[in-house]
Design a protein around this motif. Structure first.
Motif, mmCIF file in Angstrom:
data_model
loop_
_atom_site.group_PDB
_atom_site.id
_atom_site.type_symbol
_atom_site.label_atom_id
_atom_site.label_comp_id
_atom_site.label_asym_id
_atom_site.label_seq_id
_atom_site.Cartn_x
_atom_site.Cartn_y
_atom_site.Cartn_z
ATOM 1 N N UNK A 1 61.053 20.210 42.316
ATOM 2 C CA UNK A 1 62.494 20.218 42.828
ATOM 3 C C UNK A 1 63.205 21.452 42.651
ATOM 4 N N UNK A 2 62.732 22.061 41.327
ATOM 5 C CA UNK A 2 63.176 23.489 40.856
ATOM 6 C C UNK A 2 62.665 24.453 42.263
ATOM 7 N N UNK A 3 61.364 24.340 42.422
ATOM 8 C CA UNK A 3 60.866 25.289 43.350
ATOM 9 C C UNK A 3 61.468 25.292 44.862
ATOM 10 N N UNK A 4 61.610 23.862 45.176
ATOM 11 C CA UNK A 4 62.544 23.789 46.347
ATOM 12 C C UNK A 4 63.864 24.411 46.440
ATOM 13 N N UNK A 5 64.508 24.203 45.022
ATOM 14 C CA UNK A 5 66.030 24.652 45.232
ATOM 15 C C UNK A 5 65.624 26.355 45.160
ATOM 16 N N UNK A 6 64.817 26.715 44.669
ATOM 17 C CA UNK A 6 64.849 28.018 44.385
ATOM 18 C C UNK A 6 64.481 28.668 45.734
ATOM 19 N N UNK A 7 63.801 28.068 46.575
ATOM 20 C CA UNK A 7 63.421 28.531 48.062
ATOM 21 C C UNK A 7 64.539 28.610 48.785
ATOM 22 N N UNK A 8 65.136 27.403 48.433
ATOM 23 C CA UNK A 8 66.437 27.075 49.196
ATOM 24 C C UNK A 8 67.548 28.277 49.080
ATOM 25 N N UNK A 9 67.561 28.521 47.823
ATOM 26 C CA UNK A 9 68.556 29.503 47.261
ATOM 27 C C UNK A 9 68.154 30.946 48.036
ATOM 28 N N UNK A 10 67.116 31.103 47.818
ATOM 29 C CA UNK A 10 66.458 32.591 48.489
ATOM 30 C C UNK A 10 66.900 32.535 49.936
ATOM 31 N N UNK B 1 56.592 39.530 43.648
ATOM 32 C CA UNK B 1 56.166 39.377 42.393
ATOM 33 C C UNK B 1 57.083 38.655 41.674
ATOM 34 N N UNK B 2 58.222 38.470 41.897
ATOM 35 C CA UNK B 2 59.162 37.500 41.076
ATOM 36 C C UNK B 2 58.460 36.067 41.420
ATOM 37 N N UNK B 3 58.239 35.738 42.622
ATOM 38 C CA UNK B 3 57.702 34.287 42.982
ATOM 39 C C UNK B 3 56.441 34.100 42.358
ATOM 40 N N UNK B 4 55.349 35.225 42.391
ATOM 41 C CA UNK B 4 54.163 34.959 41.434
ATOM 42 C C UNK B 4 54.397 34.777 39.944
ATOM 43 N N UNK C 1 57.161 33.407 38.605
ATOM 44 C CA UNK C 1 57.722 32.353 38.497
ATOM 45 C C UNK C 1 56.853 31.109 38.606
ATOM 46 N N UNK C 2 55.955 31.331 39.410
ATOM 47 C CA UNK C 2 54.783 30.211 39.517
ATOM 48 C C UNK C 2 53.928 30.092 38.347
ATOM 49 N N UNK C 3 53.484 31.508 37.853
ATOM 50 C CA UNK C 3 52.765 31.440 36.802
ATOM 51 C C UNK C 3 53.564 30.624 35.475
ATOM 52 N N UNK C 4 54.781 30.960 35.358
ATOM 53 C CA UNK C 4 55.514 30.543 34.262
ATOM 54 C C UNK C 4 55.864 29.050 34.442
ATOM 55 N N UNK C 5 55.926 28.589 35.537
ATOM 56 C CA UNK C 5 56.043 27.317 35.618
ATOM 57 C C UNK C 5 54.763 26.550 35.382
ATOM 58 N N UNK C 6 53.954 27.240 35.906
ATOM 59 C CA UNK C 6 52.522 26.616 35.646
ATOM 60 C C UNK C 6 52.276 26.538 34.026
ATOM 61 N N UNK C 7 52.522 27.578 33.363
ATOM 62 C CA UNK C 7 52.115 27.709 31.872
ATOM 63 C C UNK C 7 53.276 26.328 31.223
ATOM 64 N N UNK C 8 54.450 26.574 31.903
ATOM 65 C CA UNK C 8 55.255 25.184 31.346
ATOM 66 C C UNK C 8 54.796 23.985 31.453
ATOM 67 N N UNK C 9 54.419 23.906 32.663
ATOM 68 C CA UNK C 9 53.593 22.569 33.082
ATOM 69 C C UNK C 9 52.441 22.164 32.084
ATOM 70 N N UNK C 10 51.561 23.141 31.728
ATOM 71 C CA UNK C 10 50.525 23.062 30.954
ATOM 72 C C UNK C 10 50.885 22.452 29.539
ATOM 73 N N UNK C 11 51.889 23.107 29.203
ATOM 74 C CA UNK C 11 52.495 23.057 27.988
ATOM 75 C C UNK C 11 53.202 21.517 27.911
#
Lengths: 225, 1209
Positions: free
Chosen positions: B496-505, B671-674, B676-686
């Motif tokens: 949902x966060x990603x979708x919202x982010x893209x939407x805001x973009x 760059x920001x997208x990449x 963010x994706x990395x960050x979220x991925x780490x978050x997800x793993x945690x």
């Protein structure tokens, strides 16, 4: 020992949601509310579809056109759908022949989509005459019933309610309480029963699905106690 | 074989072969399918892009006539919409103005102030232009489109847009077309900007409307490099008068000659606007799409037990979508152009085509045995579902064909699309989806092998731990994690966060991407190309973009000026040398309207409540006007405050700046997208470290046999706890009895062993002495051997019956707990006085048995494992009864030849019922025969031992009540076992010195018409179930029949009764009845199984039944509603036990599984031995110390469930 195990089970935290949903009255109320809102929503959207057929719209008018028909129409549709949606599982229970066809949300969604599609067709497609419109819609509605319901009780209830609702609508119109926006009177009369029938089947489907959910949760609760 | 069946077989075989093909060559098939999809979609390229973009049609000006309403002959040339007069004719006057020569005394404002100022005189000129000829005087007032009020919502624009008059817009509208106001305006830019909408806007801004060219091209800016101002005066005409317009054009050209202007003026463009999508239409559309997505969501959620759920869900959606595209493409290829609104009918098409087949396919394939090869699994799964898939497709095609005959064009077209879509969907399912599925399954398989290998290397440890009861006792922290994992909360939030982010973009549009894209689209849209080609031959061709062809209006500045410019220019660092602006007319000016937003005209007209939807406007060739203003004029018109605006220190070229910003923002965004994706991925793993038990947990059990995991795909770790194996029996175990402390078992060989239920030690062995008997009778050597079997199969004079069943181990035993054959056999034997039969004159029951086998073989539920409980093959031993000892009641050798059919254990007495009808009481500890009763002659099929009473049910349907009496009064008997625990009443403990007497107190002859199959006793009641479809309830004390319960339509196969007087019965008809024992009324009656109900257990809240269909069903006891069911492996679902209220144990193929009853979760699976194949657990006893005893071939297996104890305490 029974007591201790019982105690541990009771002490296990159960969310307020579960506690609420397992209460039978509350559950009926929740289901009724959900069905009511579904009914109101569908009434608004489908009314909009019908309005489009006759009136050319411009952006500033949109919101007013949503509420263009009488204010009491959506609540009526909502209460009717709540009633029907609660009635269907009841009748199933009374007759003792549970709905055996695929009882999944995806199937229900498909049913709703087809219902909206029937409305769409009745609003957007130009038919040669009203007989053709009636016949097509009737075939579509029967198809809907056969695909998603197939129960005799559902069919009977659908036909009964459709006839009743058509009668009530016509009475209202003759008494001048309610007026169609469309000048084409016959047009509306020809689609009304079919739409009602399809709507009853759809709402019944949703109601059954919701009731199924209630059953599950209640059983679970009984288990735990 | 009917045609239908043959068809069915053929289809099944074809699907099987197809599945093999798909699984064998996945990559070529996927490539082939992709290629065919692309090929079929190719015609779509020709279709205009979906959307509401306008369509253009160009005609010549010279011979223009208003098109007729009715279509004329030459239809091929004209589009369909080109009928009737247009809404308006648009005449634009394109003004290019520049102050030249430019000198450095001028301030930036001078670039546009005086050129814009000229608009007022031009307007004056246009308004006052009059054309007079023979037919009268014509002015603009008489020709122009008269507009009335603005829409009520636009009061703000009232001062700017014209009302009640000609629709004529120009930049002068900002100042109400009054020169005075313009001259007084100190800040032109501010005036222009104040009407710009703030933030997000999708429709045309006022500025675009008034200037008539794109913002970038107006040149109204302080930093303009070219210093040329461009704007248009737009006149909307209601009628077309070529002479008036010609004179206006001539007049303007004469006043302001554009010498080198080569704009073509010989064609007019008609722009047709499609239906607008307003909010009113959007709401139903959005609703249908929401419903569609809900449908897809609920459908794909069901995909389970595959390697990558998302991948398969994606493949399913791709299948449906590309089949739709293919359908449209194919229809286009064959000449059918879609006239329906694609966006509107699309959801309905998806819903009609549906995802069902795909899901059915997936389910079918994953439910095939895992140990098969992937190829075979796919093929089997396909062929299993082939018939239903074909039926589905045929039904849908039929329905759609019916729809085709409604003769409504729109519905016909819809049906056509749907038919082609269905067919291509079928094609894609068969080729694309099946192949993807095979790839997925193969990946999963590999994973298992890997994990299995890993698993093998590490020593097994006992892992009976917390996860087994995760629902009951868990630390809060773990529960939270499990909750997160179960609901996939983290992923959903991330999504949902990603979708919202893209939407805001998209919404905020930081890089001006939308404008850029809009420009790109409007340039590349088919409008440009399709409008021009027919006329290119006529008009002079300009190579676009060639600098030499841009003709400069102004003669090149004199060389004397240039050095002056240079000398003046270098005073400010980095200042671009001011050059005199040049006005050039290029081909890009010709179609100025193209560069504007497509919505310019509709929005302009909509302000006056005129819709352009489904209508068209005609755009007349523009009138070019070139204005050259002298610097003096510019300075004169200057407002006193204009000089405040100094040029910025580093003016930058706007184009370059734009480009740079675009690239920079794009790079930053990426760059920001990449990041963010990395960050979220780490978050997800945690957050979600758990792999949901799909990949991370070693699947040792997968290789042994597939047990279902719970609905979240979680499969608990396989416990490698080694159950206690009680060895000793030489043949398969037939009877099992326990009273909590002791455990008695009897094998096929007739040997009874008594075990300590706690330690598993063998306490007593009561041998059958078969060898001794055989030596005495001289004909029984083969009993335990395996030699002379050949004669058995053919000869009538054969008595090797015990071997018969050993010879045919692969045959499914039909006799488990249900004497199907007993009528057959019994009628022959019950009348025969056994003592009168000659010893060797045995009957050959082989034929009967074989016949029975043949009768039962075609039955669908053959899946039973070879079961040794079937006593029937041993029945002939009845015929051998003359050999038995003439003194049956002597405590010495008893009749060893008849087998034990039923056994009960209470206190330390073992009650054994033999096939000869004899009831024996053995001392469990000492192994001595205490008592023997031989009143009955018919075999004892079931026994119940309750307090001091024994009830025996016999094969002929009679019921005998025995009383066990000692020489002591009952009250003095010692009781053993903790009272109150479990359902068993305390049983008296008979001491070995007591003389025990077993008396037949009452015999109910003909208790049932047919053999009694089940006998249960509890709560002072004895319940019998019989083949004659009835259940009877007797009182234990006085053996009085209380009720005869009728309700089943088949023989009774299982009964449950407990201390709380709950009575449940299951029959061969698959029905389960719940009865009220006090009133004898039926409480509920449900059909749960296809085939016999094999086992039935109740807890306080639910009833658990297992059937021949390998299904375990859990029912609510009070309402009779099925809560859920567990599909078990084939042929293992017969034995059930309830350990506690929420713990169920079932026997499987060489294993026992523990289930959580509340949730239907598989908690643990315990394997009984290494060679578990083929050995099913048929009998299962739950002991009071929460241990489980089950038979396992010739062994007994004692499994302790320590955690259960822990929970119970």
């Amino acid at each position: 020992m029974e007591d201790t195990s019982m105690a541990t089970k009771l002490s296990a935290p159960r969310g307020p949601y579960i506690a609420v949903i397992t209460n039978r009255t509350t559950n009926v109320v929740i289901r009724g509310t959900m069905l009511f809102s579904v009914g109101v929503f569908l009434a608004l959207v489908l009314n909009l579809l019908q309005v489009q057929r006759n009136v050319t719209l411009f952006p500033p008018d949109v919101l007013s056109s949503v509420f263009s028909s009488a204010w009491w129409v959506p609540p009526c549709c909502g209460s009717a759908s709540a009633l029907i949606g609660l009635l269907y599982p009841c009748i199933d229970h009374c007759l003792g022949e549970p709905h055996k066809l695929k009882r999944e949300w995806s199937s229900v969604m498909r049913c709703v989509a087809v219902f909206v599609g029937i409305n769409h067709a009745s609003a957007k497609v130009d038919f040669a005459n009203n007989v053709q419109l009636s016949l097509t819609l009737a075939a579509l509605s029967i198809g809907l019933w056969w695909t998603f319901d197939r129960s005799r009780s559902g069919f009977g209830l659908g036909v009964g309610i459709a006839l009743l609702a058509t009668l009530v609508t016509q009475l209202l119109v003759y008494n001048g309480v309610f007026q169609y926006t469309s000048p084409d009177f016959l047009y509306i009369r020809s689609w009304l029963p079919c739409i009602f029938f399809a709507g009853v089947i759809t709402i019944g489907n949703i109601g059954r699905q919701l009731a199924l959910y209630e059953c599950k949760v209640v059983q679970e609760k009984i288990h735990q106690d | 074989m009917t045609v239908r069946e043959r068809l069915r077989q053929n289809i099944s075989a074809a699907f099987y072969r197809h599945g093999l093909l798909c699984a064998s060559y996945p990559v070529p098939i996927v490539l082939f399918t992709s290629a065919s999809i692309l090929t079929c979609c190719y015609p779509l390229l020709k279709l205009p892009l979906p959307g509401t973009g306008p369509v253009v049609f160009t005609t010549g000006v010279r011979d223009y006539t208003i098109p007729y309403h009715e279509p004329q002959g030459e239809i091929g040339e004209r589009p369909e919409w080109y009928r009737g007069p247009p809404v308006a004719y648009i005449q634009q006057v394109l003004v290019k103005a520049a102050v030249s020569p430019w000198d450095n005394t001028l301030v930036p404002v001078d670039v546009f102030r005086s050129p814009i100022g000229r608009v007022f005189s031009l307007l004056e000129e246009i308004r006052n232009h009059v054309y007079t000829d023979s037919s009268g005087v014509r002015s603009l007032e008489s020709l122009c489109l008269q507009v009335t009020d603005l829409l009520p919502g636009l009061r703000r624009m009232q001062t700017i847009l014209p009302e009640h008059g000609c629709l004529l817009v120009s930049p002068g509208n900002y100042w109400q077309n009054q020169r005075d106001l313009f001259d007084l305006d100190s800040d032109l830019l501010k005036t222009i900007h104040q009407h710009e909408p703030k933030g997000f806007h999708i429709s045309t801004s006022l500025r675009d409307l008034l200037f008539g060219v794109m913002k970038e091209h107006t040149g109204v800016s302080l930093y303009s490099k070219k210093r040329v101002v461009t704007y248009t005066i737009t006149i909307a005409l209601s009628s077309y008068d070529p002479r008036f317009l010609g004179s206006l054009r001539a007049r303007l050209k004469q006043l302001h000659p554009s010498l080198n202007c080569t704009l073509r003026d010989d064609h007019m463009v008609h722009v047709h606007f499609k239906e607008e999508i307003g909010i009113a239409e959007l709401i139903p559309l959005v609703t249908t799409y929401i419903i569609l997505f809900a449908y897809i969501y609920f459908s794909t959620r069901k995909i389970d037990m595959v390697k990558s759920k998302w991948g398969l869900a994606l493949a399913a959606v791709v299948t449906v979508l590309s089949s739709l595209l293919m359908s449209v493409g194919l229809c286009t290829l064959f000449g059918l152009t879609p006239t329906l609104n694609g966006g509107e009918i699309f959801p309905y098409l998806v819903v009609v085509i549906g995802l069902e087949n795909v899901l059915v396919l997936t389910k079918s394939v994953v439910s095939t045995p895992v140990d098969l090869e992937v190829k075979l699994r796919i093929a089997q799964g396909l062929s299993n579902e082939s018939w239903s898939i074909m039926k589905n497709v045929a039904t849908e095609l039929g329905i759609i064909l019916i729809g085709y005959f409604t003769l409504v064009p729109a519905i016909q077209e819809f049906c056509l699309f749907a038919v082609v879509g269905l067919v291509s969907d079928f094609f894609l399912q068969m080729f694309f989806f099946t192949t993807v599925l095979s790839i997925d399954i193969r990946r999963m398989e590999r994973l298992w092998f890997l994990l299995a290998d890993l698993n093998r290397q590490s020593p097994h440890t006992i892992t009976l731990q917390a996860p087994a009861f995760r629902n009951l006792r868990l630390p809060k922290r773990l529960r939270v994690v499990y909750f997160l994992a179960r609901t996939r909360l983290a992923q959903r939030i991330i999504m949902v966060g990603t979708v919202i982010w893209i939407g805001i973009l998209v919404y905020t549009d930081p890089a001006g991407l939308r404008t850029y894209l809009a420009a790109q689209v409007s340039e590349q849209s088919p409008l440009g190309e399709s409008g021009l080609p027919p006329h290119l031959g006529v008009a002079p061709v300009f190579p676009g973009g060639d600098p030499t062809s841009t003709l400069s209006v102004l003669p090149a500045p004199e060389p004397t000026i240039i050095p002056e410019n240079h000398s003046n220019g270098h005073d400010s660092l980095g200042h671009i040398t001011p050059v005199s602006p040049q006005i050039s007319w290029g081909p890009e000016d010709e179609d100025g309207w193209k560069h504007l937003y497509l919505r310019q005209w509709p929005s302009l007209f909509s302000y006056y409540n005129i819709t352009l939807a489904k209508r068209y406007i005609s755009i007349l060739p523009v009138i070019p006007v070139t204005l050259h203003l002298s610097p003096q004029e510019a300075i004169e018109t200057r407002h006193p405050q204009d000089t405040r605006h100094q040029p910025p220190p580093i003016p930058r070229t706007p184009d370059q700046q734009n480009d740079l910003t675009l690239y920079k923002v794009a790079a930053l965004g990426l760059a920001a997208g990449v990041l963010l994706v990395l960050l979220l991925f780490c978050l997800y793993r945690v957050l979600c470290p758990r792999n949901y038990g799909q990949n991370g947990v070693p699947h040792g059990r997968r290789r042994r046999g597939d047990l279902p995991c719970d609905e979240y795909g979680y499969s608990p770790p396989v416990s490698e706890i080694s159950p206690l194996l009680l060895r000793g029996h030489s043949m398969d175990i037939e009877c099992l009895a326990s009273d909590g402390m002791l455990l008695a078992s009897c094998c096929l060989a007739g040997q009874i062993r008594v075990w300590d239920a706690q330690t598993g030690d063998c306490l007593t062995i009561i041998p059958n002495n078969g060898l001794r008997r055989s030596s005495s009778s001289g004909g029984w050597e083969h009993r335990d051997g395996g030699a002379d079997t050949g004669a058995c199969l053919e000869g009538a004079e054969c008595d090797g019956y015990p071997l018969r069943r050993r010879l045919t181990p692969s045959r499914p035993a039909l006799f488990v707990d249900q004497p199907d054959l007993t009528p057959l056999i019994d009628t022959n034997f019950s009348e025969l006085p056994p003592s009168q039969k000659p010893p060797k004159n045995g009957f050959d029951f082989g034929e009967l048995v074989d016949r029975a086998y043949q009768e039962h073989e075609p039955s669908p539920s053959l899946a039973f494992t070879p079961s040794p409980t079937a006593p029937q093959p041993r029945r002939p031993s009845v015929g051998d009864q003359p050999v038995m000892s003439p003194d049956p009641c002597s405590p010495g050798p008893t009749d060893w030849d008849s087998s034990v059919w039923a056994m009960e254990l209470r206190g330390n007495l073992i009650a054994a019922g033999r096939s000869s009808g004899k009831l024996e009481l053995w001392d469990a500890v000492e192994g001595s025969l205490r008592c023997c009763n031989e009143d009955g002659v018919s075999g004892i099929t079931a026994l119940a031992f309750h307090n001091n009473r024994i009830v025996a049910a016999r094969l002929n349907g009679s019921l005998d009540f025995f009383t066990v009496e000692t020489n002591k009064p009952l009250g003095l008997l010692q009781y053993r076992g903790a009272p109150g625990r479990g359902s068993m009443p305390p049983s008296p403990c008979y001491r070995s010195e007591d003389v025990i007497n077993c008396q037949l107190t009452r015999s109910v002859q003909c208790a049932h018409q047919k053999p009694i199959t089940v006998l249960r006793a509890a709560a002072g009641r004895v319940v019998t179930g019989s083949q004659d479809h009835t259940v009877r309830v007797y009182r234990l004390e006085d053996s009085c029949c209380l009720f005869t319960l009728q309700g089943h339509s088949g023989g009774i196969t299982s009964i449950y009764i407990d201390q709380t007087m709950v009575l449940a019965s299951g029959g061969q008809d698959g029905a389960i009845c719940l009865w009220d024992v006090l009133t004898g009324s039926r409480v509920s009656h449900v059909y749960g199984h296809r085939g016999d109900v094999t086992s039935l257990v109740c807890t306080t809240s639910c009833v658990i039944s297992s059937g021949l269909d390998d299904l375990i069903c859990i029912w609510d006891r009070s309402t009779g509603i099925k809560l859920y069911s567990i599909q078990q492996e084939v042929g293992c679902g017969a034995s059930l036990g309830v350990i506690s209220e929420s713990l169920l144990v079932t026997g499987g193929q060489g294993c026992v599984s523990f289930w959580d009853l509340n949730f239907g979760d598989l908690l643990q699976t315990v394997y009984l031995g290494q060679n578990s194949e083929g050995q099913g657990v048929r009998q299962l006893l739950v002991l009071e110390n929460a241990a489980i005893v089950c038979d396992f071939g010739s062994e007994l297996s004692l499994v302790y469930v320590p955690s259960v104890l822990e929970k119970l305490d």
